[in-house]
Scaffold this active site. Sequence first.
Site, PDB file in Angstrom:
ATOM      1  N   GLY A 177       0.848  -1.185   0.000  1.00 23.07           N
ATOM      2  CA  GLY A 177       0.000   0.000   0.000  1.00 23.07           C
ATOM      3  C   GLY A 177       0.877   1.226   0.000  1.00 23.07           C
ATOM      4  CB  CYS A 186       5.217  -4.116   0.107  1.00 22.86           C
ATOM      5  SG  CYS A 186       5.985  -2.531  -0.208  1.00 22.86           S
ATOM      6  CE1 TYR A 187       1.554   1.153   5.744  1.00 22.98           C
ATOM      7  CE2 TYR A 187      -0.214  -0.472   5.787  1.00 22.98           C
ATOM      8  CZ  TYR A 187       0.371   0.672   6.291  1.00 22.98           C
ATOM      9  OH  TYR A 187      -0.207   1.321   7.360  1.00 22.98           O
ATOM     10  CG  HIS A 234       5.777  -5.866  -4.495  1.00 25.32           C
ATOM     11  ND1 HIS A 234       4.516  -5.685  -3.983  1.00 25.32           N
ATOM     12  CD2 HIS A 234       6.466  -4.740  -4.199  1.00 25.32           C
ATOM     13  CE1 HIS A 234       4.429  -4.494  -3.419  1.00 25.32           C
ATOM     14  NE2 HIS A 234       5.603  -3.899  -3.531  1.00 25.32           N
ATOM     15  CD  GLU A 239       2.783  -8.644  -5.141  1.00 28.08           C
ATOM     16  OE1 GLU A 239       3.594  -9.327  -4.488  1.00 28.08           O
ATOM     17  OE2 GLU A 239       2.522  -7.458  -4.860  1.00 28.08           O
ATOM     18  N   GLY A 293     -21.808  -9.784 -27.723  1.00 23.06           N
ATOM     19  CA  GLY A 293     -21.173 -10.889 -28.427  1.00 23.06           C
ATOM     20  C   GLY A 293     -19.668 -10.895 -28.212  1.00 23.06           C
ATOM     21  CB  VAL A 349     -14.330 -12.291 -24.697  1.00 22.36           C
ATOM     22  CG1 VAL A 349     -13.968 -13.341 -23.663  1.00 22.36           C
ATOM     23  CG2 VAL A 349     -13.777 -12.667 -26.052  1.00 22.36           C
ATOM     24  CG  ASP A 350     -14.340  -8.873 -21.310  1.00 29.32           C
ATOM     25  OD1 ASP A 350     -13.740  -9.964 -21.394  1.00 29.32           O
ATOM     26  OD2 ASP A 350     -13.762  -7.768 -21.390  1.00 29.32           O
ATOM     27  CB  SER A 351     -20.858  -8.478 -22.729  1.00 29.54           C
ATOM     28  OG  SER A 351     -21.011  -8.902 -24.065  1.00 29.54           O
ATOM     29  CE  LYS A 376     -10.491 -10.080 -23.376  1.00 30.13           C
ATOM     30  NZ  LYS A 376     -11.579  -9.086 -23.463  1.00 30.13           N
TER      31      LYS A 376
END
Length: 507
Positions: A51, A78-79, A164, A166, A219, A221-223, A363
């Site tokens: 943070g 970290c924080y 970090h 990650e 139509g 991908v996400d929706s 994604k």
Amino acid sequence: LVLVVDFGGQYNQLIARRVREANVYCEVVPYTYSIEQIKAKNPKGIIFTGGPSSVYGEGAPRVDKEIFSLGVPVLGICYGAQLMAHTLGGKVAKAEKREYGKTRIEYKDSVLFEGMDKSNLCWMSHTDYIETAPEGFEAVASTEDCPIAAMQNTAKNLYAVQFHPEVEHTVDGYMIIRNFLHAVCKLEGTWTMGSFIDEKVKEIKDKVGDKKVLCALSGGVDSSVAAVLVHRAIGDNLTCVFVDHGLLRKDEGDHVEAIFREEFHMNLIRVNVQERFLSKLKGVTEPESKRKIIGEEFIRVFEEESNKLGKMDFLVQGTIYPDVIESGSGDSGASVIKSHHNVGGIPEDIEFEIVEPLRELFKDEVRRLGLELGISEELIFRHPFPGPGLGIRVIGEVTQEKCDILREADAIYMQELKSAGLYKEIWQAFAVLPDVMTVGVMGDERTYAHLVGIRAVASSDGMTSDWYKIPYEVLERISTRIVNEVDHVNRVVYDITSKPPGTIEWE
Ligand code: XMP
């Protein structure tokens, strides 16, 4: 369940993603979560994110000290590491210079670093550092500027890393998170995308109950993935509105209808407003004006349809993590639409509560989820397509005839990319129809016909891109087929411009 307690770090969802990759279920919660709320979740492990604050700063995020004596393993990053040190009586100090970027690190023996090279590279981004570890802790890693780059209290299962793990720049950093989850928290890692579906389905059911939900399906991908997931949870209480503005790719409208209505048996309203859009676009050539007209008309159509349906309580949004601008709001609870949200042309003044089931996902995770939900690879791996569609790929005035020509050319281009095995490697490829006629010769006849441009780009996010180098033989096939098979086209050009200075679209 692992709780990721968010202190406003920019990598909060990346941590969650690493946990998911280790096949462990996690939830991101804000640091304001009370100790009672945390206990109620009965976590098997807790991770504190980084943070922007300093533990000495005024109003700096804190945690209840009790969290360290619940018997639940904690990993501070970290924080989160500094907060652990500070809260338990260690000393955190301000360094003279900020340590930032790839940094050489020496790991000592620790369960966290099992299986990793002892001398390694990690990603640092901090000014404060742990000067003295709290009682009961030992330092287990160091860098040149940071004597306590990691510390542990194995008796209490408390671990902290200043860097970090990650981010990808920390070599094998994912193993640190894995070691924490598997060896310290004793979580086996049985969670999968299938379990994600079960959890989300339950969450959506709990939230929506038997109220009505609306979804603007494009139509894309996400929706599509969001809609199928919500449908799995609430069935016919979901209504999808698919606005076919006539600026879609070849057969796209029919495909969308077939997939969602026939395959998934969803309530789908296809609004055929092709002519309405074309007449609005008549005589308009300026790209931003075209965008504005298409965007506004889309909203109007959507509003009309939504009004016809009567009261709808919720709106599904295909927002994915990279769209989430605000940090520190890991809670995937409902919020009322704000104008800056990624609403894809949904009216701002309609007050729906929103359902964003993909908010935590990247994604590639959305794609995996979509496949798991049974959506076809063809849809899932489709290239991005702009909202205004062919409206900005027909350069200049948009007419039915030009759209038809472009659709044919684009379909051949996509077919050839797929059969050459290139489609999935390319971020985005499409044909454009410039407002240009050129002279040619076919048989013995002079022709005067349209020019088609083809574009393909390599990118990871669409922000910058390189032009994709399609092999000459494939280009040749594409060109020959387009000129031979598409009426009114006699020439094909290949766009070799990167972004910047070009944009991906031509308009
Ligand atoms: P540009 O052309 O800006 O495109 O390099 C970057 C990405 O955004 C897409 N794009 C749009 N998407 N509405 C959209 O929904 C638009 O008006 C729009 N313009 C560009 C483009 O296809 C590429 O993926």
